[in-house]
Structure formats: structure tokens, C-alpha cells
Design a protein around this motif. Sequence first.
Motif, PDB file in Angstrom:
ATOM      1  N   ASN A  69     -22.203  78.181  69.973  1.00 27.38           N
ATOM      2  CA  ASN A  69     -23.545  78.616  70.395  1.00 27.38           C
ATOM      3  C   ASN A  69     -23.916  79.976  69.823  1.00 27.38           C
ATOM      4  N   ILE A  70     -22.978  80.610  69.131  1.00 22.49           N
ATOM      5  CA  ILE A  70     -23.216  81.938  68.569  1.00 22.49           C
ATOM      6  C   ILE A  70     -23.301  81.848  67.048  1.00 22.49           C
ATOM      7  N   GLN A  71     -24.299  82.484  66.497  1.00 15.86           N
ATOM      8  CA  GLN A  71     -24.418  82.543  65.039  1.00 15.86           C
ATOM      9  C   GLN A  71     -23.497  83.645  64.519  1.00 15.86           C
ATOM     10  N   VAL A  72     -22.545  83.277  63.698  1.00 15.80           N
ATOM     11  CA  VAL A  72     -21.589  84.238  63.136  1.00 15.80           C
ATOM     12  C   VAL A  72     -21.874  84.419  61.645  1.00 15.80           C
ATOM     13  N   LEU A  73     -22.088  85.660  61.248  1.00 15.92           N
ATOM     14  CA  LEU A  73     -22.323  85.991  59.847  1.00 15.92           C
ATOM     15  C   LEU A  73     -21.154  86.827  59.333  1.00 15.92           C
TER      16      LEU A  73
ATOM     17  N   GLU B 280     -18.575  79.359  55.207  1.00 17.04           N
ATOM     18  CA  GLU B 280     -18.961  77.947  55.183  1.00 17.04           C
ATOM     19  C   GLU B 280     -18.754  77.296  56.547  1.00 17.04           C
ATOM     20  N   LEU B 281     -17.654  77.657  57.211  1.00 11.82           N
ATOM     21  CA  LEU B 281     -17.384  77.099  58.542  1.00 11.82           C
ATOM     22  C   LEU B 281     -18.450  77.530  59.531  1.00 11.82           C
ATOM     23  N   ALA B 282     -18.816  78.815  59.500  1.00 11.78           N
ATOM     24  CA  ALA B 282     -19.842  79.318  60.417  1.00 11.78           C
ATOM     25  C   ALA B 282     -21.181  78.642  60.157  1.00 11.78           C
ATOM     26  N   LYS B 283     -21.491  78.442  58.894  1.00 10.73           N
ATOM     27  CA  LYS B 283     -22.754  77.791  58.536  1.00 10.73           C
ATOM     28  C   LYS B 283     -22.767  76.352  59.047  1.00 10.73           C
ATOM     29  N   LYS B 284     -21.661  75.650  58.848  1.00  9.14           N
ATOM     30  CA  LYS B 284     -21.551  74.271  59.295  1.00  9.14           C
ATOM     31  C   LYS B 284     -21.564  74.184  60.814  1.00  9.14           C
ATOM     32  N   ASN B 285     -20.930  75.166  61.457  1.00 11.65           N
ATOM     33  CA  ASN B 285     -20.841  75.176  62.912  1.00 11.65           C
ATOM     34  C   ASN B 285     -22.205  75.363  63.565  1.00 11.65           C
ATOM     35  N   ASN B 286     -23.048  76.162  62.914  1.00  8.16           N
ATOM     36  CA  ASN B 286     -24.387  76.407  63.449  1.00  8.16           C
ATOM     37  C   ASN B 286     -25.400  75.329  63.052  1.00  8.16           C
TER      38      ASN B 286
ATOM     39  N   ALA C 125     -17.615  91.009  72.519  1.00  7.89           N
ATOM     40  CA  ALA C 125     -18.893  90.971  71.803  1.00  7.89           C
ATOM     41  C   ALA C 125     -19.593  89.636  72.021  1.00  7.89           C
ATOM     42  N   ALA C 126     -18.805  88.555  72.096  1.00  8.10           N
ATOM     43  CA  ALA C 126     -19.379  87.218  72.291  1.00  8.10           C
ATOM     44  C   ALA C 126     -20.029  87.087  73.663  1.00  8.10           C
ATOM     45  N   GLU C 127     -19.579  87.881  74.618  1.00  4.77           N
ATOM     46  CA  GLU C 127     -20.196  87.859  75.949  1.00  4.77           C
ATOM     47  C   GLU C 127     -21.584  88.477  75.935  1.00  4.77           C
ATOM     48  N   ARG C 128     -21.885  89.279  74.912  1.00  2.00           N
ATOM     49  CA  ARG C 128     -23.073  90.109  74.966  1.00  2.00           C
ATOM     50  C   ARG C 128     -24.157  89.725  73.974  1.00  2.00           C
ATOM     51  N   SER C 129     -23.835  88.870  72.996  1.00  2.00           N
ATOM     52  CA  SER C 129     -24.811  88.624  71.936  1.00  2.00           C
ATOM     53  C   SER C 129     -24.815  87.170  71.498  1.00  2.00           C
ATOM     54  N   SER C 130     -25.944  86.733  70.993  1.00  2.00           N
ATOM     55  CA  SER C 130     -26.068  85.379  70.455  1.00  2.00           C
ATOM     56  C   SER C 130     -25.851  85.350  68.949  1.00  2.00           C
ATOM     57  N   LYS C 131     -25.691  86.536  68.346  1.00  3.97           N
ATOM     58  CA  LYS C 131     -25.441  86.625  66.913  1.00  3.97           C
ATOM     59  C   LYS C 131     -24.435  87.741  66.665  1.00  3.97           C
ATOM     60  N   ILE C 132     -23.369  87.429  65.921  1.00  5.05           N
ATOM     61  CA  ILE C 132     -22.338  88.414  65.617  1.00  5.05           C
ATOM     62  C   ILE C 132     -22.199  88.552  64.102  1.00  5.05           C
ATOM     63  N   ILE C 133     -22.256  89.788  63.635  1.00  2.75           N
ATOM     64  CA  ILE C 133     -22.024  90.080  62.221  1.00  2.75           C
ATOM     65  C   ILE C 133     -20.631  90.687  62.096  1.00  2.75           C
ATOM     66  N   LEU C 134     -19.768  90.042  61.331  1.00  2.88           N
ATOM     67  CA  LEU C 134     -18.428  90.567  61.067  1.00  2.88           C
ATOM     68  C   LEU C 134     -18.442  91.208  59.687  1.00  2.88           C
ATOM     69  N   ASP C 135     -18.306  92.513  59.669  1.00  6.42           N
ATOM     70  CA  ASP C 135     -18.434  93.296  58.429  1.00  6.42           C
ATOM     71  C   ASP C 135     -17.041  93.684  57.926  1.00  6.42           C
ATOM     72  N   PHE C 136     -16.642  93.116  56.794  1.00  4.29           N
ATOM     73  CA  PHE C 136     -15.333  93.381  56.195  1.00  4.29           C
ATOM     74  C   PHE C 136     -15.422  94.410  55.066  1.00  4.29           C
ATOM     75  N   LEU C 137     -16.450  95.249  55.072  1.00  3.74           N
ATOM     76  CA  LEU C 137     -16.749  96.112  53.941  1.00  3.74           C
ATOM     77  C   LEU C 137     -15.550  96.924  53.451  1.00  3.74           C
TER      78      LEU C 137
END
Length: 408
Positions: free
Chosen positions: A374-378, A398-404, A340-352
Motif C-alpha cells: 500500500n506504500i509507494q517506494v521510490l 522494478e519490484l517496487a514498480k510492479k508492487n504498486n 517511516a511506514a507507519e507515517r507515510s504513504s510514500k517512502i523515498i530511499l536515497d542511496f546517494l
Amino acid sequence: MAPTNTTKEINIEIKQTDQLIEVIKHLTHDPHYKSHDVVLIKLTCMPKARIDVASISSIIQYSCDIVLSGNVHDVVFDFSHVRIPFTWPNKSIREILYANHVSPIALELVSRDCRLTVFRKNDHNRRDDWYDQIKNWRKDLPNRFHLMLNELVENVSAHAKLEEERFCFTTGLLFANKKLNYCVADSGVGLKGSLQEAIVSEAKDVAARMCALSLTRPQFTSKGEERGHQGVGLFITSELAQMNGGSLVILSGCQVYEQCDTTVMRVRGIPEEWKGTLVSGMINLDKEFNYRQAMKLFADPTKLSNDRFQVSHFSLDVYGQCALRTRELCEEIMRDLELAAERSSKIILDFLCIIEISQAFHGFLKKFIVKHSNIQVLIKIPPTADEDLREDLQELVELAKKNNHPSE
């Protein structure tokens, strides 16, 4: 004394959004069915909803499968409350499948805007005739579309692994508002089952994961380079959908892969298993459809551009587990996330639908977030998460927010 036929009803309401997934929720292989039962499938439509060809194809393919499997005696339809793009012949599925003729085509319904075909036998020569008929059906059919359709249909023949008495698949084509909707549905062993019988070890590894995510990539081969590639049809179909600004859905088992032009790529799990594989999509007739260019990308994948989707939406329920604990499973997920990281600049990880993750997996995700700065992870935290899971996921948030935003 022979048992009398009992009628069982399946009531399906056609909705505007997520229609195919909503339809197949009703198409379960009910263990309470008996070989003398007759199933009545009744369709109704919500206001402003319109039935699509993938939904029709899935209903017919499911019906053929349960009759050919001997699970029920017959299936009949009530289409009186919905608008369908053809005239149904007022026959039951048993009448269609066991008609006294030798043609491999059990049913062919053709109108100005729709073509629905049920193949009952595996006859390559008859399919060649069918492709020729499709090429001459509509002048606005995209050039070389029949080649893409050929790849998808040939995959059914090669990988469904169906015995001849159960061999059956359904195709649907529908023109609507400068768009061509298509579907190919079978009831075979599915992507996982086919890959488990593959020749090379990489393919068998993929069989345990989100298969369609790998099969839409050109680097993947299940037969060895000298023997050709499995997944050519899905790769080309995926690329054409992107280049054309269309859409694609690949449904197999309990996994769904979806892509919408260059905007969203999504993978998710569903609780209702589709026995086989269903590929459906939409092509814009007023935009370029370049099959030859897609073939060139398959031959030379180095020319594929990065960040081909704005967003990859990754639902962790795709693996069918509510607790992500075993190291093997966590490593499989991480390999798919790298794709997925090869294909997108933003990844949403859904733990629903996830109730627990291991500390090892938590550590893998932390490394993934740091590695892909370089990828925004939500991270989507389920509202029902317990304190431990919420705390683990909040740390990743928090890590993803800090990383971006390292300066904050």
C-alpha cells in the motif's frame, strides 16, 4: 613567556536554502585550535538570503562551547555584513560568559521581534522567571507556547549531561511574517549519548539508530512506564508542528530529522558532527496551536492518524556508513523503515552516499517492499554506483514498480 593570541577566521556565507546545515558545516571542532587562539567568525549574506534564528543560535552556542571547553581563548564576531534582528553588545564570548555577575543568564538580547538568551548556569528558578517574561513579551505569542519551550529546555537540563562549569545552552525566538521561529541548542552528549544511559533496553537499542525518529513517537519510553517518558518534548513539538502546518528540525551528532507540516518527513546524515542537540522549528501564528490536544495524543496515541506525512525521505547515509553490510546495522535500518511506514504513504530511499549493500540487506528490502504494497517506494540510485550496486538497486526499483502496479 605566555604564548601570544593567534586569530583564526571562520567565514560563513548565509544562504537561502538549507541554511542551518550550511552554517554548521563551518562550525567544526578544529583539532588545530590552541587554548590561546582567538576565533573570528565573519558572516556574509547571499542576495535575497536572510539569517534565521537557528543559524544565529548555533553560531553562538558553538562559540560558547569551544571557549568553555578551553579549546580556544575567545571568539569574536563580525556581523557588519549581515542584518541581525538585534543589536550585538560588541563583546567577545569570553567577556559574556565570564562577566562578574551571579545570574544564570549570561546574555539576554531582546528586541521587538527577537529574543536570544544564553544560559550559563543550571538554575530552575531563574528559568521560571524567564518563562514568565516570555509569556508577557508579545501578545501574539501562541497560547501555551511557553509549555512546549519549557519541555525543550528542561530536556537540556535533564539529558545534556554537562558538568556545571561547561553547562551552557542558547535559545532563540524570532517573529517574522506571521511566523514564530524558535531554536534551543546545547553542547551536551546528544540524543545517542543520553539514550545510552537510559534505564530500559529499548532506549539503548534506539541509541544506535535514528534517535529522533523514535523520540517523536509517543509509544517510546526510556525510563519505564512508571517513571515517565523521555522524548515528551520532542513528540509534542513534532505533533504541534504538524497540526499547525509548521516545520521542525532536530539535529544531534551527525543525524538530522526534518519535517515540513504534513508534506515531508526526512532523515539524513551530515559529515559535520554537532556536539549536543539542536531543535529548531517554525510555527504559523495565523493557525491553531493546540498544546492541550498534543498532550492528549501523547496520553492516548491510538488516536494518532496514519499517513501523517505525504512523503518520508530516508537517506541511508544517516547511519554514517557507506557500506551497509553487517546484519545488526541492516536490522536497525529495517526497524526505522517500519517507523517511516507507519507515517507515510510514500517512502523515498536515497542511496546517494552508499557504495555497497549486502545480499541480506537486499533481501530485507525486497520483503519490506512486498509487505507494504500500500506504500509507494521510490529508490534513488547514486550516479556513481558500481555495476553490482546498480543492479541490486535496479531490481528493487522494478519490484517496487510492479508492487504498486500489479496489473502492468
